[in-house]
Design a protein around this motif. Structure first.
Motif, mmCIF file in Angstrom:
data_model
loop_
_atom_site.group_PDB
_atom_site.id
_atom_site.type_symbol
_atom_site.label_atom_id
_atom_site.label_comp_id
_atom_site.label_asym_id
_atom_site.label_seq_id
_atom_site.Cartn_x
_atom_site.Cartn_y
_atom_site.Cartn_z
ATOM 1 N N ARG A 1 0.850 -1.186 0.000
ATOM 2 C CA ARG A 1 0.000 0.000 0.000
ATOM 3 C C ARG A 1 0.889 1.240 0.000
ATOM 4 N N TYR B 1 0.481 -2.324 -6.522
ATOM 5 C CA TYR B 1 0.273 -1.644 -5.251
ATOM 6 C C TYR B 1 -1.193 -1.202 -5.161
ATOM 7 N N LYS B 2 -1.672 -1.063 -3.942
ATOM 8 C CA LYS B 2 -2.917 -0.341 -3.705
ATOM 9 C C LYS B 2 -2.505 1.105 -3.456
ATOM 10 N N TYR C 1 -3.120 5.075 -2.687
ATOM 11 C CA TYR C 1 -3.965 6.100 -2.077
ATOM 12 C C TYR C 1 -3.406 7.472 -2.447
ATOM 13 N N SER D 1 -5.123 4.727 5.098
ATOM 14 C CA SER D 1 -4.343 4.005 4.082
ATOM 15 C C SER D 1 -3.422 2.939 4.662
ATOM 16 N N PRO E 1 -0.178 2.817 5.063
ATOM 17 C CA PRO E 1 0.754 2.580 3.950
ATOM 18 C C PRO E 1 2.042 1.866 4.351
#
Length: 324
Positions: free
Chosen positions: A3, A26-27, A29, A70, A72
């Motif tokens: 992320r 990747y995800k 945001y 997120s 991350p």
């Protein structure tokens, strides 16, 4: 699935980075600042693949919430007031976003997700009145604009958080990097857009400032790969990202105009309005550390970059003409 949280995602660098990370599964945001007329031009083709979070670098609470949502693995802080010329009439706004905004982002990460890896977008403008050429990671800074001064703060606060809190925090000292997605206020895009307009009969002249200024210009799509590589290393560090070559503004004009079979001297007018209060005459980066330690390499050279930008501006303007 990794992320990533990106500030400045709708800008030139943010859009190329988002593409790269999405390609790597990747995800992604993106932090977006509320505006009355949102601009998604650079990310329109991937807009639906991005998870959007409202936030502002000047508002710590919103950044804490962005990190909380997120969660991350990687944070890329690309947002800034990034136009050097604007930093003189707007020095305080520049400092609040480009300097203090970095601290806010680092604090949000430290409080919520201290194990996240953090990338800060530093700038060659930090070298300013250069004390040695080429400029390396350990070259002293001598900024010559409020923007450059703000970037120096952002750079050193990132180093401070790395050393104070043992955070994986890196800075990429990026020299000028351009693309068809560059804002029209920047000199490269100002030139390529004007060349396309002149070729199509939409403009008669191009007003410029210092044609002797030398810059180390590269392709933004190449540079975002270096950002990602920095956060894949075993230890955090800072890296100069550049081409190792300089070109004058006059060379830029020559390549751009000749691509459409025009002579730049027939259209360029020198206007003192575009000469900076304190000029940075020469920036040239030594990127050998990045090439050796990161395994990073350039794929687009200066001529390829300029002609790519002219070609894209021609296509864009032709579409507009047909639409009208």
């Amino acid at each position: 699935m990794k992320r990533a949280l990106i500030t400045g995602i709708t800008g030139q660098d943010g859009s190329y980075l988002a593409e790269l990370l999405l390609e790597k599964d990747y995800k992604v945001y993106g932090v977006r600042r509320r505006t009355s007329t949102p601009n998604y031009d650079n990310v329109e083709h991937i807009k639906e693949q991005i998870e959007w979070i409202d936030g502002d670098l000047g508002d710590l609470a919103s950044l804490i919430e962005a990190v909380r949502i997120s969660q991350p693995d990687e944070v890329y802080n690309l947002a800034a007031q990034s136009f050097v010329a604007t930093s003189w009439p707007q020095p305080i706004a520049t400092a609040q976003m480009t300097a203090l905004g970095v601290t806010n982002m680092l604090e949000a990460v430290r409080i919520i997700k201290p194990d996240a890896r953090f990338y800060q977008a530093s700038s060659s403008e930090m070298y300013g009145k250069v004390v040695e050429t080429p400029q390396k990671e350990n070259t002293p800074f001598y900024p010559r604009s409020p923007y450059g001064v703000s970037k120096v703060y952002g750079h050193w606060i990132t180093v401070n958080y790395r050393e104070s809190f043992n955070m994986f925090a890196c800075s990429g000292i990026l020299f000028n990097h351009e693309s068809p997605r560059r804002g029209l206020e920047f000199v490269t895009r100002k030139v390529t857009n004007a060349v396309a307009r002149i070729k199509l009969g939409l403009q008669d002249e191009l007003r410029m400032g210092n044609l002797d200024a030398k810059r180390d210009w590269g392709f933004a799509g190449d540079y975002v790969k270096a950002m990602w590589l920095m956060l894949q290393q075993d230890q955090p560090d800072d890296y100069v990202i550049s081409t190792g070559e300089t070109h004058t503004v006059e060379e830029l004009l020559e390549i751009a105009f000749s691509y459409v079979d025009l002579n730049w001297k027939d259209f360029v007018v020198i206007d003192q309005k575009f000469v900076r209060p304190a000029e940075v005459d020469l920036l040239l980066g030594d990127c050998s550390k990045a090439k050796v330690k990161l395994g990073w390499n350039l794929e687009v050279d200066f001529k390829m970059l300029v002609t790519m930008m002219v070609e894209e501006d021609l296509k864009r303007l032709k579409v507009i003409q047909v639409t009208i």
